[in-house]
Write an enzyme that holds these catalytic residues in place. Sequence first.
Site: not given
Length: 822
Positions: A363, A554-555, A560, A662, A666
């Site tokens: 992952h 998100k984290r 990111k 993910t 969504k």
Amino acid sequence: DLIVDDDRTSITVPALKQAILDNLFYVVGKRAEVATDMDHFMALAYTVRDRILARWLTTKGDYVKHHMRTVHYLSAEFLMGPHLANNILNLGLQEAVRQATSELDLDLDLLIKQESEPGLGNGGLGRLAACYLDSLATLGVPAMGYGIRYEYGMFHQTIRDGWQVELTDYWLRYGNPWEIRRPQADVEVAFGGHTQSWRDPFGEYKVQWIPGEVVKGIPYDTPILGYRSGVANTLRLWRSEATESFYFERFNSGDYEGAVGAKVFAENISKVLYPNDEEIRGKELRLQQQYFFTSCSLQDMIRRHQNAGHAIENFHELCVVQLNDTHPSIGVAELMRLLIDIHGLGWDKAWEITSHTFNYTNHTLLPEALERWPLPMFGSLLPRHLEIIYEINARFLSALRERFPNDEDRVARMSLIDEHGERYVRMAHLACVGSEHINGVARLHTELLKSDVLHDFYELWPEKFINVTNGVTPRRWLAVSNPEQTELMISKIGQDWIGDLDRVSQLERYAEDSAFRADWRNVQYAVKVRLTQYIANTTGIAVDPKSMFDAQVKRIHEYKRQHLNLLYILTQYQRLKKTPGLEIPARTFLFGGKAAPGYFIAKLIIKLITSVAEVINNDPEVNQQLKVVFLPDYNVTFGQLVYPAADLSEQISTAGKEASGTGNMKFAMNGALTIGTLDGANIEIREAVGHENFFLFGLTAAEVAAKKAAGYHPHQIYESNGELREVIDSIVSGQFSRGDRNLFRPLVDGLLNTDPYLLFADYQSYVDCQDQVGKAYSDQEGWSKMSIYNAARMGRFSSDRSIQEYCRNIWNITRFGVDAPQ
Ligand SMILES: CCc1ccc([C@H](C)CC(=O)N[C@@H]2O[C@H](CO)[C@@H](O)[C@H](O)[C@H]2O)cc1
């Protein structure tokens, strides 16, 4: 069959009402007059659980009766979220329960909010496991989830003076109505000690492990009900307890610590979830946790296999295991130990079974997230496993030398043991050698595994590598989270899409229908109003639901690039300050996400977001056009509020870093448009929804690699780009830190000197793209059209499709959907 129609299974409104009152009285032990909302929640939860039990027990029986090949999903994390609303949907009881509760003057939405969510995961990996359990049960695939029943889950995040503060998550405070403790199915797990070996009379080499500590694993089972499939699989989570909770003789001899020491040691193992995401901390307790649940699970699987009358020799024909990243990969050595030391098989037979039982999903590409355990620690905790790993390695390397003679560099690169420093066990290598299949979680990610991180293994075993792009369950992330959009969709295309998301493609033809587009906008507005109230209640900040909701949840992690989003916000701020009344559509920037407690830069990014929000939201010159909100404690419950309400989804990671994502799926399923890079599953989402319905910017993964290889000098971009320079200077000017010019210095210096995630290189492309987004949003008809196309073309990103691919291409499970009672 077990289905009976009595007061504990009947689904009529009167029966449900009676059951709620009965459970309140007989199970919760409260009279209605004095019952609290929590009591009523519990009574309703038990009422719903009753209606799952028959399906659960029937499913179990059928799997054994029909000798079904079963998949076992081993994961250190399951981010399940609250169960009540999801179970009511999957039972098909939404109307009946809403009727029953309202006739009892109970507010169903208020009861649903009472449930403390089981936060047994960090982020993407844990939530994916939860979505997959929902799809496995919905498709009727014989499956079990195996994990750890942490007493304390993911910490709760609160913001104090702009900083993240972690609070303990005591999710079991009021008890958990969805689980059943199974003390009779306990197993023992050993740690430490030493091994001794001898030759038996037949000259066979035998080894015995004399452990230092032995603990008990107690399973807690939670039913996982499929959507209208009549199937309920099991999530079995292990709690660690002392075999002997109190040693009297030690107590009598005054060794009080010793008397309870074992209890403390044992219970510590499943005490708390490690809140680190994408970064190993190499703590011994973490390895204890991984070995504990993996050993419990494999022992349990062998016991169930033999209890069903099957021989150990065909274990791999009926049992398949999916390793959710390397966290349970010690399982490869553990199954060998169990088969050889406990069940007396020879090495070759044991290896044939083991290497046909396991499959490994990777992952992450981040080197700092690839687990490797210091050999001294590993050897002292698991002495027998180290011996077995040495043997696996010896046989692997000799085969390797045959295949690639005179290539000792390759041997050193691929060895299970990293010979550098104190020496390490490379868990990803153990997983690759011991697995039949190795998969990435999005097309680009799998290609990068093959060309980069696991290239040597790909060269050796190309046939093992396969891609399975992630997916998310449309039950929780659409039907439960967005009842408004769901109703509108059902009114046009029926409800079959909930169980088969490819059917949403029927929505396409409505994109050109202006009346439908108006309905679509009204739904979107209603959902945004709901989030607006939540924001006001939790932060006191008033946002305008007519503004564009631009969300990044998100984290918090540098790859990111939440701080790139901030650079655009500050660019807009400066433009508005320079040109008051500049024509830009009002925008509300929503942030949410937790930082690993030890990750300083991530915490500083949160502080910068809250500091910028403070200034902008209180600046009357701009706060009608710009608002910034950091919403604390992002979790599944909060996700269910924000994914349906967003207009724009921020998926802006440095290309080549986000394995899949993910949240991107969504958001798009709920009609949000995406601004993103060609990273992870963004690439496949853009292909599916149409390039014209996706806001693309930034370097590709190949361009990122080329720029780094060529030498990257972020400072030059700072000097050459005026807007960027002004923004960076403002951050260290003290403007957002009450004059403290040093507060954000570490963040800015990192960007000016190295900028490892290429924020400066992507800055202008991102700003230009965001400006396009602003223009597009001012054409509401055009925006609605693009939004409908996004929702209509997301069928492929259902976790049902992912699971069907795992069944077909990895697990070789063809028979599912047992003739369970509907
Ligand atoms: C050892 C610490 C640790 C803990 C968790 C992890 C996970 C693998 C991190 C994770 O959640 N990865 C995310 O997995 C998602 C599901 O496949 C992907 O969609 C995300 O891109 C990936 O970051 C790595 C290292």
